[in-house]
Motif scaffolding. Structure first.
Motif, short mmCIF file in Angstrom:
data_model
loop_
_atom_site.label_atom_id
_atom_site.label_comp_id
_atom_site.label_asym_id
_atom_site.label_seq_id
_atom_site.Cartn_x
_atom_site.Cartn_y
_atom_site.Cartn_z
N ASP A 98 34.21 41.60 59.50
CA ASP A 98 33.48 42.85 59.64
C ASP A 98 33.08 43.44 58.29
N ARG A 99 33.29 42.69 57.19
CA ARG A 99 32.91 43.16 55.85
C ARG A 99 32.68 41.95 54.96
N PRO A 100 31.91 42.11 53.87
CA PRO A 100 31.73 40.98 52.95
C PRO A 100 33.05 40.61 52.29
N LEU A 101 33.25 39.33 52.03
CA LEU A 101 34.44 38.83 51.37
C LEU A 101 34.00 37.98 50.18
N TYR A 102 34.53 38.29 49.01
CA TYR A 102 34.14 37.60 47.79
C TYR A 102 35.26 36.72 47.27
N LEU A 103 34.90 35.49 46.91
CA LEU A 103 35.82 34.52 46.32
C LEU A 103 35.85 34.71 44.80
N LEU A 104 37.03 34.78 44.23
CA LEU A 104 37.18 34.87 42.79
C LEU A 104 37.63 33.52 42.23
N ASP A 105 37.03 33.11 41.13
CA ASP A 105 37.49 31.89 40.47
C ASP A 105 36.98 31.88 39.04
N GLY A 106 37.66 31.15 38.20
CA GLY A 106 37.29 31.06 36.80
C GLY A 106 36.85 29.66 36.43
N ALA A 145 38.95 39.33 36.00
CA ALA A 145 38.87 39.71 37.42
C ALA A 145 39.01 41.21 37.60
N LYS A 146 39.79 41.87 36.74
CA LYS A 146 39.90 43.33 36.83
C LYS A 146 38.55 43.98 36.58
N ASP A 147 37.79 43.46 35.61
CA ASP A 147 36.44 43.98 35.38
C ASP A 147 35.53 43.69 36.56
N MET A 148 35.71 42.50 37.15
CA MET A 148 34.87 42.11 38.28
C MET A 148 35.07 43.05 39.47
N MET A 149 36.28 43.54 39.67
CA MET A 149 36.56 44.41 40.82
C MET A 149 35.59 45.58 40.88
N GLY A 150 35.23 46.13 39.73
CA GLY A 150 34.33 47.27 39.71
C GLY A 150 32.88 46.91 39.93
N ARG A 151 32.53 45.63 39.86
CA ARG A 151 31.14 45.19 40.03
C ARG A 151 30.81 44.81 41.47
N LEU A 152 31.82 44.61 42.28
CA LEU A 152 31.58 44.13 43.64
C LEU A 152 31.09 45.25 44.54
N PRO A 153 30.37 44.92 45.62
CA PRO A 153 29.84 45.94 46.53
C PRO A 153 30.95 46.77 47.16
N GLU A 154 30.64 48.00 47.45
CA GLU A 154 31.61 48.92 48.05
C GLU A 154 32.08 48.39 49.40
N GLY A 155 33.39 48.44 49.62
CA GLY A 155 33.96 48.08 50.92
C GLY A 155 34.22 46.61 51.12
N CYS A 156 33.91 45.76 50.15
CA CYS A 156 34.11 44.32 50.33
C CYS A 156 35.58 43.96 50.09
N GLY A 157 35.97 42.78 50.56
CA GLY A 157 37.30 42.25 50.31
C GLY A 157 37.25 41.17 49.25
N VAL A 158 38.42 40.79 48.72
CA VAL A 158 38.49 39.75 47.68
C VAL A 158 39.50 38.69 48.09
N LEU A 159 39.22 37.46 47.69
CA LEU A 159 40.04 36.31 48.03
C LEU A 159 40.27 35.49 46.77
N GLY A 160 41.52 35.09 46.53
CA GLY A 160 41.81 34.31 45.33
C GLY A 160 42.93 33.33 45.55
N ASP A 161 42.96 32.29 44.71
CA ASP A 161 44.00 31.27 44.76
C ASP A 161 45.23 31.75 44.02
N ARG A 162 46.19 30.83 43.80
CA ARG A 162 47.50 31.21 43.23
C ARG A 162 47.39 31.84 41.85
N ASN A 163 46.35 31.50 41.09
CA ASN A 163 46.20 32.08 39.77
C ASN A 163 46.00 33.59 39.83
N PHE A 164 45.52 34.07 40.98
CA PHE A 164 45.28 35.50 41.15
C PHE A 164 46.36 36.17 42.00
N GLY A 165 47.34 35.40 42.45
CA GLY A 165 48.40 35.95 43.29
C GLY A 165 49.50 36.59 42.47
#
Length: 265
Positions: free
Chosen positions: A1-9, A72-92
């Motif tokens: 019910d909302r956009p979900l963004y994948l994070l990776d480096g 990724a902390k900087d990226m959090m502020g760039r993403l669309p309002e209300g979206c979710g984020v998904l990351g692998d173990r490096n971000f856990g």
């Protein structure tokens, strides 16, 4: 019910020049320094359509080196309002969960077994089918690495342990922290989208040719990277429109074929 963004480096090589080597020092090992300056890049792609947010980047090595979590902390502020984020173990890690909560972004991060043990308590790994509400608190190492985090910071969420089978039928246990309220089977389904970022990075590096930037200044490297992602998004947007017209999953379409079609047009 909302956009979900994948994070990776990922990393990008730069043509050698004094300016680029000063801004992005070549990595070193026991044999000495490499020849090529290297840029660390953090990307965030929407799981269904593959559209990319503006990337974050910094030096991989040297005194000003940045980590994927820091970008990724900087990226959090760039993403669309209300979206979710998904990351692998490096971000856990706690800092990522805390950053997501501060930006009001529901998150799903895979955990290492060692971190899952600490969150579960008692020194044992969470058993399969664990779905426990927890209040994640920062450790001393978390505070030392992220001094901006308050001592009383907490993130409320869930600790899950789920079993899956890989392509060879071998069973594997996965551990997650999430602030989504979905049932475990849907959480596992969401994490299944994580592979899409690998194919997106392949498209960026191979098809858009961002594996190496043939420029001689940091300013031009930044422009090439941003315009490369813009070109990638142009192709992705055309693919999404075509998939919508054909009532198909846009991930079924070939990126390279779509790019060739746009170039021919």
């Amino acid at each position: 019910d909302r956009p979900l963004y994948l994070l990776d480096g990922s990393t990008i090589l730069l043509a050698h020049s004094p300016q680029s080597a000063a801004a992005y020092p070549p990595p070193r090992n026991q044999h000495g320094a490499s020849h090529w300056p290297v840029m660390r890049v953090l990307v965030a792609h929407e799981v269904i359509g593959g559209l990319a947010a503006p990337p974050c980047w910094g030096p991989l090595d040297g005194p000003a080196a940045v980590s994927e979590q820091g970008l990724a902390k900087d990226m959090m502020g760039r993403l669309p309002e209300g979206c979710g984020v998904l990351g692998d173990r490096n971000f856990g890690v706690f800092s990522m969960a805390y950053s997501a909560s501060q930006h009001r972004r529901p998150c799903l991060f895979r955990l290492t077994e060692a971190r899952a043990r600490k969150l579960y308590g008692g020194g044992i790994a969470p058993p399969v089918s664990t779905d426990r509400a927890i209040c994640w608190k920062p450790s001393r190492d978390d505070r030392r690495s992220n001094p901006e985090i308050p001592a009383d910071a907490t993130v409320a969420g869930r600790l899950l342990a789920l079993r899956v089978c890989d392509a060879q039928g071998k069973k594997q246990k996965l551990f997650f922290f999430t602030t989504f309220t979905l049932p475990p089977d849907q959480i596992l389904g969401l994490y299944g989208y994580r592979w899409n970022i690998e194919t997106d990075l392949r498209s960026l590096k191979r098809e858009v040719r961002l594996h190496m930037l043939n420029v001689h200044s940091p300013d031009m490297a930044a422009k090439e990277l941003v315009l490369g992602v813009a070109a990638y998004n142009l192709t992705r947007a055309a693919m999404n429109q075509a998939a919508l017209a054909l009532q198909l999953d846009p991930r079924r379409l070939s990126y390279s074929l779509a790019q060739d079609t746009l170039n021919a047009f």
